[in-house]
Design a protein around this motif. Structure first.
Motif, PDB file in Angstrom:
ATOM      1  N   ALA A  67       7.437   0.399  17.022  1.00 26.56           N
ATOM      2  CA  ALA A  67       6.781   0.953  15.851  1.00 26.56           C
ATOM      3  C   ALA A  67       6.266  -0.189  14.978  1.00 26.56           C
ATOM      4  N   PHE A  68       5.287   0.121  14.158  1.00 24.03           N
ATOM      5  CA  PHE A  68       4.672  -0.899  13.318  1.00 24.03           C
ATOM      6  C   PHE A  68       4.473  -0.371  11.911  1.00 24.03           C
ATOM      7  N   ALA A  69       4.388  -1.305  10.981  1.00 25.28           N
ATOM      8  CA  ALA A  69       4.191  -0.943   9.591  1.00 25.28           C
ATOM      9  C   ALA A  69       3.263  -1.938   8.921  1.00 25.28           C
TER      10      ALA A  69
ATOM     11  N   GLU B 190      -6.386  -2.760  -7.925  1.00 22.79           N
ATOM     12  CA  GLU B 190      -4.946  -2.814  -7.728  1.00 22.79           C
ATOM     13  C   GLU B 190      -4.528  -2.865  -6.267  1.00 22.79           C
ATOM     14  N   ASP B 191      -5.481  -2.698  -5.354  1.00 23.99           N
ATOM     15  CA  ASP B 191      -5.198  -2.862  -3.935  1.00 23.99           C
ATOM     16  C   ASP B 191      -5.184  -4.323  -3.513  1.00 23.99           C
ATOM     17  N   THR B 192      -5.579  -5.206  -4.404  1.00 24.70           N
ATOM     18  CA  THR B 192      -5.580  -6.627  -4.096  1.00 24.70           C
ATOM     19  C   THR B 192      -4.174  -7.092  -3.756  1.00 24.70           C
ATOM     20  N   ALA B 193      -4.009  -7.644  -2.564  1.00 22.63           N
ATOM     21  CA  ALA B 193      -2.693  -8.066  -2.100  1.00 22.63           C
ATOM     22  C   ALA B 193      -2.829  -8.780  -0.765  1.00 22.63           C
ATOM     23  N   LEU B 194      -1.736  -9.400  -0.357  1.00 21.38           N
ATOM     24  CA  LEU B 194      -1.608  -9.929   0.989  1.00 21.38           C
ATOM     25  C   LEU B 194      -0.993  -8.831   1.848  1.00 21.38           C
ATOM     26  N   TYR B 195      -1.714  -8.412   2.872  1.00 22.73           N
ATOM     27  CA  TYR B 195      -1.282  -7.309   3.716  1.00 22.73           C
ATOM     28  C   TYR B 195      -0.649  -7.842   4.995  1.00 22.73           C
ATOM     29  N   HIS B 196       0.625  -7.487   5.185  1.00 28.02           N
ATOM     30  CA  HIS B 196       1.394  -7.909   6.349  1.00 28.02           C
ATOM     31  C   HIS B 196       1.522  -6.782   7.355  1.00 28.02           C
ATOM     32  N   CYS B 197       1.480  -7.140   8.604  1.00 24.17           N
ATOM     33  CA  CYS B 197       1.854  -6.254   9.691  1.00 24.17           C
ATOM     34  C   CYS B 197       3.274  -6.597  10.121  1.00 24.17           C
ATOM     35  N   ALA B 198       4.066  -5.584  10.439  1.00 23.94           N
ATOM     36  CA  ALA B 198       5.438  -5.797  10.870  1.00 23.94           C
ATOM     37  C   ALA B 198       5.763  -4.888  12.035  1.00 23.94           C
ATOM     38  N   ALA B 199       6.734  -5.298  12.849  1.00 26.63           N
ATOM     39  CA  ALA B 199       7.149  -4.543  14.024  1.00 26.63           C
ATOM     40  C   ALA B 199       8.650  -4.306  13.987  1.00 26.63           C
ATOM     41  N   GLY B 200       9.070  -3.178  14.535  1.00 22.19           N
ATOM     42  CA  GLY B 200      10.483  -2.854  14.610  1.00 22.19           C
ATOM     43  C   GLY B 200      10.744  -1.730  15.580  1.00 22.19           C
ATOM     44  N   ARG B 201      12.021  -1.417  15.776  1.00 23.89           N
ATOM     45  CA  ARG B 201      12.432  -0.380  16.713  1.00 23.89           C
ATOM     46  C   ARG B 201      13.145   0.777  16.036  1.00 23.89           C
ATOM     47  N   ALA B 202      13.309   0.707  14.725  1.00 28.75           N
ATOM     48  CA  ALA B 202      14.013   1.758  13.997  1.00 28.75           C
ATOM     49  C   ALA B 202      13.176   2.227  12.828  1.00 28.75           C
ATOM     50  N   VAL B 203      12.987   3.533  12.740  1.00 29.06           N
ATOM     51  CA  VAL B 203      12.265   4.147  11.638  1.00 29.06           C
ATOM     52  C   VAL B 203      13.195   5.155  10.983  1.00 29.06           C
ATOM     53  N   VAL B 204      13.488   4.952   9.715  1.00 31.25           N
ATOM     54  CA  VAL B 204      14.388   5.816   8.970  1.00 31.25           C
ATOM     55  C   VAL B 204      13.647   6.376   7.771  1.00 31.25           C
ATOM     56  N   ALA B 205      13.593   7.688   7.699  1.00 28.01           N
ATOM     57  CA  ALA B 205      12.888   8.365   6.613  1.00 28.01           C
ATOM     58  C   ALA B 205      11.459   7.868   6.489  1.00 28.01           C
TER      59      ALA B 205
ATOM     60  N   LYS C 245      10.294   4.959   7.137  1.00 24.82           N
ATOM     61  CA  LYS C 245      10.171   3.552   6.795  1.00 24.82           C
ATOM     62  C   LYS C 245      10.701   2.683   7.925  1.00 24.82           C
ATOM     63  N   LEU C 246       9.942   1.666   8.279  1.00 25.28           N
ATOM     64  CA  LEU C 246      10.292   0.803   9.398  1.00 25.28           C
ATOM     65  C   LEU C 246      11.347  -0.220   9.013  1.00 25.28           C
ATOM     66  N   HIS C 247      12.344  -0.378   9.879  1.00 29.09           N
ATOM     67  CA  HIS C 247      13.250  -1.515   9.784  1.00 29.09           C
ATOM     68  C   HIS C 247      12.582  -2.664  10.529  1.00 29.09           C
ATOM     69  N   ALA C 248      11.915  -3.520   9.792  1.00 31.10           N
ATOM     70  CA  ALA C 248      11.079  -4.560  10.383  1.00 31.10           C
ATOM     71  C   ALA C 248      11.909  -5.709  10.925  1.00 31.10           C
ATOM     72  N   ILE C 249      11.535  -6.171  12.110  1.00 36.98           N
ATOM     73  CA  ILE C 249      12.166  -7.322  12.742  1.00 36.98           C
ATOM     74  C   ILE C 249      11.211  -8.504  12.811  1.00 36.98           C
ATOM     75  N   GLU C 250       9.966  -8.229  13.147  1.00 38.31           N
ATOM     76  CA  GLU C 250       8.951  -9.259  13.278  1.00 38.31           C
ATOM     77  C   GLU C 250       7.875  -9.050  12.227  1.00 38.31           C
ATOM     78  N   TRP C 251       7.362 -10.165  11.710  1.00 40.07           N
ATOM     79  CA  TRP C 251       6.355 -10.128  10.654  1.00 40.07           C
ATOM     80  C   TRP C 251       5.185 -11.034  10.977  1.00 40.07           C
ATOM     81  N   GLY C 252       4.006 -10.598  10.573  1.00 34.98           N
ATOM     82  CA  GLY C 252       2.854 -11.467  10.611  1.00 34.98           C
ATOM     83  C   GLY C 252       2.707 -12.216   9.301  1.00 34.98           C
ATOM     84  N   GLN C 253       1.802 -13.172   9.266  1.00 31.78           N
ATOM     85  CA  GLN C 253       1.592 -13.984   8.077  1.00 31.78           C
ATOM     86  C   GLN C 253       0.761 -13.275   7.015  1.00 31.78           C
ATOM     87  N   GLY C 254       0.016 -12.272   7.407  1.00 31.59           N
ATOM     88  CA  GLY C 254      -0.733 -11.482   6.458  1.00 31.59           C
ATOM     89  C   GLY C 254      -2.204 -11.844   6.400  1.00 31.59           C
ATOM     90  N   THR C 255      -2.982 -10.905   5.881  1.00 31.33           N
ATOM     91  CA  THR C 255      -4.391 -11.128   5.613  1.00 31.33           C
ATOM     92  C   THR C 255      -4.680 -10.679   4.181  1.00 31.33           C
TER      93      THR C 255
END
Length: 122
Positions: free
Chosen positions: A33-35, A89-104, A106-116
């Protein structure tokens, strides 16, 4: 070695739309899963949304969640985030993240990108 590389950010105008990409390698894409999470300097990270893998489902947070659409292309190992009607207000650094658990939703992220970086300015 897992790599998540975001792209597609830049300076955009209010009201525009942008599609961010997250290229994934080093894992079995279809089993994860990804977030998307965004961050403004000196502030906490803000969860944007999650997309699951079996079955594919999306979850969002925030009152303006209708402006955000997460999708995935399992043939290209890529995750996308489309933002419409961009606001300052959308101005931000947007990160992609990966994980194997989704609770409610929301992803329990394990891996992260540096962002764009997305900067909304007139």
């Amino acid at each position: 070695q897992v790599h998540l590389v975001e792209s597609g950010g830049g300076v955009v105008r209010p009201g525009d739309s942008v599609t961010l990409s997250c290229a994934v390698s080093g894992l079995t894409f279809k089993d994860w899963a990804f977030a998307w999470i965004r961050q403004v300097p000196d502030k906490d990270k803000e969860f944007v949304g999650t997309i699951t893998w079996r079955p594919i489902q999306t979850y969002y947070t925030g009152a303006d969640e209708g402006r955000f659409t997460i999708s995935r292309d399992d043939d290209r190992n890529t995750v996308f985030l489309e933002i419409t009607n961009l606001q300052p207000e959308d101005t931000a650094l947007y990160h992609c993240a990966a994980g194997r658990a989704v609770v409610a939703g929301k992803l329990h992220a394990i891996e992260w990108g540096q962002g764009t970086q997305v900067t909304v300015s007139s």
